[in-house]
Write a protein that holds these residues in place. Structure first.
Motif, short mmCIF file in Angstrom:
data_model
loop_
_atom_site.label_atom_id
_atom_site.label_comp_id
_atom_site.label_asym_id
_atom_site.label_seq_id
_atom_site.Cartn_x
_atom_site.Cartn_y
_atom_site.Cartn_z
N ASP A 677 0.91 -1.29 -0.11
CA ASP A 677 -0.24 0.35 0.03
C ASP A 677 1.01 1.25 0.06
OD1 ASP A 677 -1.40 2.15 0.32
OD2 ASP A 677 -2.55 1.02 1.80
N PRO A 678 0.90 1.78 -1.49
CA PRO A 678 2.12 3.13 -0.81
C PRO A 678 1.23 4.55 -0.13
CG PRO A 678 1.24 2.21 -3.32
CD PRO A 678 0.23 2.01 -2.19
N GLY A 679 0.20 3.98 0.17
CA GLY A 679 0.21 5.60 0.78
C GLY A 679 -0.58 4.77 2.70
N LEU A 680 0.16 3.64 2.92
CA LEU A 680 0.73 3.40 4.53
C LEU A 680 1.86 3.82 4.60
CD1 LEU A 680 -1.01 2.11 6.67
CD2 LEU A 680 0.51 -0.22 5.92
N PRO A 681 1.82 4.61 5.60
CA PRO A 681 2.38 4.71 6.59
C PRO A 681 3.77 3.73 7.44
CG PRO A 681 0.76 6.84 7.13
CD PRO A 681 0.69 5.72 6.10
N MET A 682 4.61 4.31 7.68
CA MET A 682 5.42 3.10 8.28
C MET A 682 6.16 3.64 9.32
SD MET A 682 8.95 0.81 7.65
CE MET A 682 8.37 -0.34 6.81
N THR A 683 5.98 4.13 10.80
CA THR A 683 6.90 4.70 11.87
C THR A 683 7.57 3.55 12.18
OG1 THR A 683 4.91 3.81 13.23
CG2 THR A 683 4.42 5.91 12.23
N GLY A 684 8.80 4.08 13.71
CA GLY A 684 9.68 3.56 14.31
C GLY A 684 10.41 2.79 13.23
N LEU A 685 10.48 2.56 12.29
CA LEU A 685 11.41 2.29 12.08
C LEU A 685 13.14 2.31 11.88
CD1 LEU A 685 12.45 -0.44 9.69
CD2 LEU A 685 12.97 1.56 8.07
N LYS A 686 13.48 0.53 13.19
CA LYS A 686 15.47 0.67 13.79
C LYS A 686 15.44 -0.63 14.29
CE LYS A 686 12.41 3.19 17.15
NZ LYS A 686 12.47 3.79 17.73
N THR A 687 16.50 -0.64 14.61
CA THR A 687 17.14 -2.03 14.88
C THR A 687 16.92 -1.95 16.63
OG1 THR A 687 19.01 -1.26 15.86
CG2 THR A 687 19.66 -1.70 13.62
#
Length: 828
Positions: A677-687
């Motif tokens: 879904d191109p309009g779906l935000p991803m948050t908190g991407l981290k190791t």
């Protein structure tokens, strides 16, 4: 002006010494200015609203039967139910306005440009109570939240308006999708206003009555046993805090007694008695409502103490420098006094020199402050990123005041002592004194003792904080976080309904699992090591179910393979599988703390638990060791896990992906989500190691700064010790020559010089040990895994300072032992 011109000329006759002094003061003043910037923003600065001193925060401590939800604005003692808020709003007579608010995660979309961040639910009385005027359009008013779920309007935060709309005034009246719902922009908040919760900078403000629309499944408007709203009010003119408390509690007590107490069914008599006598507690609200005020208080006070000590050591160095200069100018002062200059005029000249030196140090200190603040931005936790890390006017004023004060403090005694000299005394002294002024020498040695004491205290404090950080980093998490990447999705904020969201979660897991190198993927509703927590009272087979029994446990809903992905070895039973979903028997996995609290013993697997007294319908199928849940430093609570796939509504999901190429995942995971879904935000991407560091960010900050300042203080103290001893040796050159001419060898001369400072070092070190003991006790709440009087830290700090001091003393002592008696007797 004549004094300033002469001061410049005098200071730069010895540019190297002046430069060292300026650098010393710059480090001390800059460090203090940087920490003051944080202290001011977090603990001192009022909200940029009308008459902030008339604002008060409301809290409701005491029994809260039912559910509580709390966050950044404060703990669960301060939240109210929505019906209670409306009752108080209608009946109170002590406020000009009473307002409610609650922060929430928001996903915004304007003309296909998506943004995620924080939003704020606010009552219609929020902006009127604060006395704010809009930057554009209008603000929310009482008419905007009279009907539940009927007012699709929003106000933009000023920063969001500038960054995403370019400050376009035509934005008013335009549609904005907020968590998937179309809302009309009616205005823009004032320029400097960032909400009433420090740590949260709302992108939008939404009527509180719209929570049910933006949060599907929310049912908190009707229940008096659902506590989630933060309240504040504005005192009426002439009404004091005590009067407001008395007047408001009359209304509150009536509502509790007549309306809420009859609703409490089945609670113990003692709890009911406490419930009936609950009171509203009013506290000053000029700074807003934020847990950051409480959490940052002790660390900031500690850092202010540390930086003040560094500045005191720097001032002691400057005082010693000025004393040495004063001794060298004794003839000049004597001649001036003999020619008719007043002592007051000479003291003014000398104080001008010291203040000018401090002001130059203050100017250089601004560079140090700016660089320190830049470094702090990388160490502080995410919620602190709403702070400003620049040199604001109040910081400049503070630095200027500190520089002037440092100049006066370090220059007062040297200027007083230097102007006591009479001409005849100065001539005789310069003609061949054996030793310098005894009073000046004693004062210099006292300053060195103070420096050593302060440096000892700082070194030990730094050692305690560094050992705390070492202890924290060695904590056994019970899970293996290396090579794990985490991120979050909140599809309902982008317009997904519950059914589509559940399907999305499964699809995301399947797509990620297909990435080359991925060895495990799982999910949970409560993020791991992020400070968040769920809790619930539970009933457990074989455990007493009385109303006065503590049955509370922490809880998380997780995906299949959760424990395997995080390398948790089960003590007994089995892991969750994809088959644990709706329609299948209800199951749970519990930790050892849960087993111990509920007396499950070795036979925990197979027993039943539940959320109701008569519904023990969840079977325990596994037992795991105690693994960290929300916080690295806190003890692991009793905890149970259930599969989230049994739920019909899951608004947010946190994913955990294990791969040997974790850094490559940080680049490939956004592409996977965008493909779905191109309009779906991803948050908190981290190791997960990054998540770990964020969880202990306060410990990292204090350890790094205290260690840095302690090293700086030790070097300054060493410089001071070296300077005093080198000056003393120079003053005693004739005396040393006489001693050597009479038969003293170089070893005895070195011993004499070392003996001169040994007493000072012992006195300063002893005072420093006592001070460190007191500082350690005061900082006990900031330590982890050790006491404030750890003997190893004390011993190592004392040893390190002794080595540094001996290094500083060695050069002057060796120089004294190499004095040529013949040349020394000719020395003037």
């Amino acid at each position: 002006m004549r004094h300033v011109t002469l001061a410049f000329r005098t200071l730069f006759k010895t540019p190297f010494v002046t430069g060292i002094a300026i650098v010393s003061l710059a480090l001390g003043i800059g460090a203090n200015a940087a920490i003051f910037s944080l202290f001011d923003q977090i603990l001192l600065r009022p909200l940029p609203v009308l008459e902030p001193d008339r604002l008060v925060n409301l809290a409701a401590p005491g029994p809260k039967p039912g559910s509580q939800s709390c966050g950044q604005a404060g703990d669960c003692d301060v939240v109210f139910s929505y019906p209670m808020f409306r009752d108080l709003e209608r009946s109170q007579t002590v406020f000009t306005g009473l307002a409610a608010h609650l922060a929430f995660g928001v996903s915004l979309s304007y003309r296909d440009q998506a943004t995620t961040g924080d939003g704020m639910y606010v009552s219609g009385s929020y902006f009127p109570t604060l006395g704010l005027r809009p930057a554009l359009g209008r603000l929310l008013a009482p008419a905007d939240d009279r009907g539940i779920g009927t007012n699709y309007v929003t106000v933009l935060g000023y920063g969001y308006w500038q960054s995403h709309f370019g400050g376009d005034p035509a934005v008013v009246g335009q549609p904005l999708r907020v968590n998937g719902q179309a809302m009309t922009i009616v205005g823009v908040a004032p320029r400097d206003f960032q909400g009433t919760t420090l740590g949260i900078d709302p992108l939008v403000f939404v009527p509180i009555s719209m929570m049910g629309v933006l949060w599907p499944g929310f049912r908190g408007f009707e229940s008096r046993q659902d506590y989630w709203a933060y309240l504040f009010g504005r005192l009426k003119p002439g009404v004091s805090l005590a009067q407001a408390s008395t007047g408001l509690n009359v209304v509150y007590h009536s509502i509790v007694t007549d309306v809420e107490a009859p609703l409490q069914k089945g609670i113990p008599d003692q709890m009911m008695a406490e419930f009936r006598v609950k009171r509203v507690v009013l506290t000053p609200g000029r700074r807003g409502q934020s847990s950051m005020h409480r959490d940052a208080h002790a660390p900031l006070l500690m850092l202010c103490t540390v930086t003040a000590i560094v500045l005191l050591i720097a001032c002691a160095n400057i005082a010693n420098l000025l004393l040495a200069r004063g001794a060298g100018r004794a003839m000049e002062m004597g001649v001036r006094l003999a020619l008719g200059a007043s002592r007051r005029e000479l003291m003014t000249q000398l104080l001008t020199e010291s203040v000018l030196l401090a002001c130059l140090g203050g100017l250089a200190g601004l560079i140090v402050a700016y660089e320190t603040l830049t470094g702090l931005a990388a160490l502080l936790p995410p919620e602190a990123h709403t702070l400003r890390f620049g040199l604001e006017p109040v910081v400049l004023v503070f630095a200027a005041a500190l520089a002037i004060a440092a100049g006066i403090v370090s220059g007062m005694f040297p200027s007083w002592l230097s102007t006591r000299t009479e001409l005849v005394t100065a001539i005789r002294a310069n003609a061949g004194q054996i030793a310098g002024s005894r009073s000046a020498a004693r004062f210099r040695e006292s300053l060195v003792a103070v420096q050593i004491a302060l440096a000892t205290t700082l070194l030990i404090a730094a050692g305690l904080f560094v050992k705390t950080l070492v202890n924290v980093t060695r904590v056994d998490l019970g899970i293996r976080i290396d090579d794990v990447v985490t991120f979050s999705l909140a599809p309902e904020r982008s317009g997904y309904d519950s059914t589509r969201a559940l399907l999305l979660y499964d699809r995301v897991e399947n797509e990620i699992r297909a990435i080359p190198g991925v060895t495990g993927v799982t999910s949970s509703r409560v993020p791991l090591l992020a400070g968040a927590a769920w809790g619930s009272d539970v009933y457990v087979q074989g455990f007493p179910s009385g109303l006065d029994v503590d049955r509370n446990a922490r809880w998380n809903e997780v995906g299949a393979g959760y424990f395997a992905t995080l390398s948790v070895q089960l003590r007994a039973g089995r892991e969750f599988t994809p088959a644990d979903r709706r329609g299948a028997p209800q199951v749970a996995v519990v930790n050892q703390a849960f087993v111990k609290k509920f007396n499950l013993g070795e036979g925990a697997v197979g027993k039943f638990m539940g959320f109701g007294r008569d519904s023990l319908n969840i079977q325990i199928v596994g037992v795991i060791p105690d693994v960290k849940y929300s916080d690295v430093k806190r003890a692991v609570p009793p905890l149970f896990y259930t599969p989230w796939r049994r739920e019909t509504h899951v608004d947010r999901m946190n994913y955990y992906v294990r791969s040997p190429q974790a850094e490559a995942l940080l680049r490939s995971l956004p592409a996977v989500v965008k493909k779905i879904d191109p309009g779906l935000p991803m948050t908190g991407l981290k190791t997960m190691p990054e998540q770990f560091r964020e969880n202990v960010s306060v410990d990292r900050l204090i350890s790094f700064l205290s260690a840095s300042f302690a090293v700086l203080a030790t070097l300054l103290a060493a410089v001071g010790l070296y300077g005093v001893l080198a000056y003393s040796v120079a003053q005693r050159t004739r005396e040393i020559g006489v001693r050597m001419a009479l038969g003293a060898d170089s070893g005895k001369v070195r011993a004499m010089v070392l003996r001169q400072m040994s007493g000072t070092m012992l006195v300063g070190g002893g005072i420093g040990l006592v001070g460190a003991f007191g500082l350690g006790r005061a900082a006990r709440s900031l330590l982890y895994g050790l006491e404030g009087h750890d003997p190893v830290v004390f011993a190592l700090a004392a040893l390190l300072l002794t080595l540094v001091a001996l290094g500083a003393v060695y050069v002057p002592a060796r120089r004294a032992s190499l004095v040529d008696p013949v040349r020394a007797l000719r020395y003037e």
